[in-house]
Write a protein that holds these residues in place. Sequence first.
Motif, PDB file in Angstrom:
ATOM      1  N   UNK A  32       0.771  -1.220  -0.081  1.00 47.86           N
ATOM      2  CA  UNK A  32      -0.062   0.147  -0.144  1.00 47.86           C
ATOM      3  C   UNK A  32       0.783   1.290  -0.016  1.00 47.86           C
ATOM      4  N   UNK A  33       1.730   1.181   1.023  1.00 47.49           N
ATOM      5  CA  UNK A  33       2.673   2.291   0.984  1.00 47.49           C
ATOM      6  C   UNK A  33       3.430   2.627  -0.419  1.00 47.49           C
ATOM      7  N   UNK A  34       4.139   1.495  -1.011  1.00 49.24           N
ATOM      8  CA  UNK A  34       4.856   1.668  -2.393  1.00 49.24           C
ATOM      9  C   UNK A  34       3.635   2.076  -3.489  1.00 49.24           C
ATOM     10  N   UNK A  35       2.643   1.435  -3.378  1.00 51.17           N
ATOM     11  CA  UNK A  35       1.526   1.830  -4.459  1.00 51.17           C
ATOM     12  C   UNK A  35       1.045   3.067  -4.366  1.00 51.17           C
ATOM     13  N   UNK A  36       0.887   4.021  -3.057  1.00 54.02           N
ATOM     14  CA  UNK A  36       0.553   5.229  -2.877  1.00 54.02           C
ATOM     15  C   UNK A  36       1.369   6.195  -3.283  1.00 54.02           C
ATOM     16  N   UNK A  37       2.549   5.666  -3.512  1.00 52.92           N
ATOM     17  CA  UNK A  37       3.837   6.732  -3.986  1.00 52.92           C
ATOM     18  C   UNK A  37       3.097   6.993  -5.448  1.00 52.92           C
ATOM     19  N   UNK A  38       2.745   5.782  -6.346  1.00 53.58           N
ATOM     20  CA  UNK A  38       2.302   6.133  -7.682  1.00 53.58           C
ATOM     21  C   UNK A  38       0.833   6.448  -7.797  1.00 53.58           C
ATOM     22  N   UNK A  39      -0.324   5.912  -7.146  1.00 54.14           N
ATOM     23  CA  UNK A  39      -1.503   5.828  -7.132  1.00 54.14           C
ATOM     24  C   UNK A  39      -2.142   5.410  -5.666  1.00 54.14           C
ATOM     25  N   UNK A  40      -3.104   6.094  -5.131  1.00 59.65           N
ATOM     26  CA  UNK A  40      -3.520   5.286  -3.795  1.00 59.65           C
ATOM     27  C   UNK A  40      -4.479   3.981  -3.967  1.00 59.65           C
ATOM     28  N   UNK A  41      -4.196   3.220  -3.012  1.00 57.12           N
ATOM     29  CA  UNK A  41      -4.785   1.751  -3.471  1.00 57.12           C
ATOM     30  C   UNK A  41      -5.283   1.479  -1.843  1.00 57.12           C
ATOM     31  N   UNK A  42      -6.328   1.781  -1.659  1.00 54.10           N
ATOM     32  CA  UNK A  42      -6.812   1.592  -0.213  1.00 54.10           C
ATOM     33  C   UNK A  42      -7.187   0.092   0.112  1.00 54.10           C
ATOM     34  N   UNK A  43      -7.373  -0.728  -0.897  1.00 58.55           N
ATOM     35  CA  UNK A  43      -7.674  -2.097  -0.585  1.00 58.55           C
ATOM     36  C   UNK A  43      -6.400  -2.762   0.074  1.00 58.55           C
ATOM     37  N   UNK A  44      -5.269  -2.806  -0.343  1.00 59.81           N
ATOM     38  CA  UNK A  44      -4.148  -3.049   0.260  1.00 59.81           C
ATOM     39  C   UNK A  44      -3.824  -2.725   1.612  1.00 59.81           C
ATOM     40  N   UNK A  45      -4.429  -1.448   2.034  1.00 61.84           N
ATOM     41  CA  UNK A  45      -4.275  -0.859   3.287  1.00 61.84           C
ATOM     42  C   UNK A  45      -5.158  -1.697   4.226  1.00 61.84           C
ATOM     43  N   UNK A  46      -6.396  -1.772   3.718  1.00 63.65           N
ATOM     44  CA  UNK A  46      -7.652  -2.285   4.348  1.00 63.65           C
ATOM     45  C   UNK A  46      -7.322  -3.790   4.867  1.00 63.65           C
ATOM     46  N   UNK A  47      -6.860  -4.576   3.627  1.00 63.37           N
ATOM     47  CA  UNK A  47      -6.466  -5.930   3.817  1.00 63.37           C
ATOM     48  C   UNK A  47      -5.452  -6.144   4.844  1.00 63.37           C
ATOM     49  N   UNK A  48      -4.284  -5.285   4.818  1.00 66.31           N
ATOM     50  CA  UNK A  48      -3.196  -5.299   5.849  1.00 66.31           C
ATOM     51  C   UNK A  48      -3.555  -5.022   7.191  1.00 66.31           C
ATOM     52  N   UNK A  49      -4.562  -3.961   7.559  1.00 68.83           N
ATOM     53  CA  UNK A  49      -5.024  -3.635   8.903  1.00 68.83           C
ATOM     54  C   UNK A  49      -5.834  -4.900   9.262  1.00 68.83           C
ATOM     55  N   UNK A  50      -6.768  -5.338   8.549  1.00 71.09           N
ATOM     56  CA  UNK A  50      -7.672  -6.462   8.913  1.00 71.09           C
ATOM     57  C   UNK A  50      -6.909  -7.685   9.380  1.00 71.09           C
ATOM     58  N   UNK A  51      -5.765  -8.163   8.679  1.00 72.62           N
ATOM     59  CA  UNK A  51      -5.015  -9.120   8.798  1.00 72.62           C
ATOM     60  C   UNK A  51      -4.218  -8.946   9.979  1.00 72.62           C
TER      61      UNK A  51
END
Length: 157
Positions: free
Chosen positions: A90-109
């Motif tokens: 999520x952090x790396x993708x956020x540099x290029x474009x926001x991707x909240x699903x990775x963030x949500x998945x990581x936080x839930x996990x």
Amino acid sequence: MSIHTDSLAPPMTGAVTGALRTTLRLEGLCVLLVATACYARYGQGWGWFAALFLVPDLAFLGYLAGARVGAIAYNLSHAYIGALACLLACLLAGVLLPHPLWLAAGLIWAAHIGFDRALGYGLKYAQGFGFTHLGLIGKQARATEAGPQAPSATAQR
């Protein structure tokens, strides 16, 4: 010297005990609380949280192939490295474009792992599901707590 009488549960080695076990369980509780608080701020709604919270437990199906495979599957889905990889993506993708699903998945996990650790469910050893780095759980723990049993009255007749 301790005498172990239950042949189904060999003496547990490699498990933490005492204050260190309590510290690791509290650490799990902290991860659960922080991940849940972050999800409340950055997540995708509580429906997703509820739907995905138990997904890592699908690794239990690995135990159908035996204790060793089950332990590997469980540990792969219950080690913090997977959740951290989602958050890093999520952090790396956020540099290029926001991707909240990775963030949500990581936080839930991470919240799920923290929840399990807070309850005392640690990473598994190949001896069986009840053998964890946080100590014995389930019937192995109950058998150890019960200690040697006196013969029943019917067995003495």
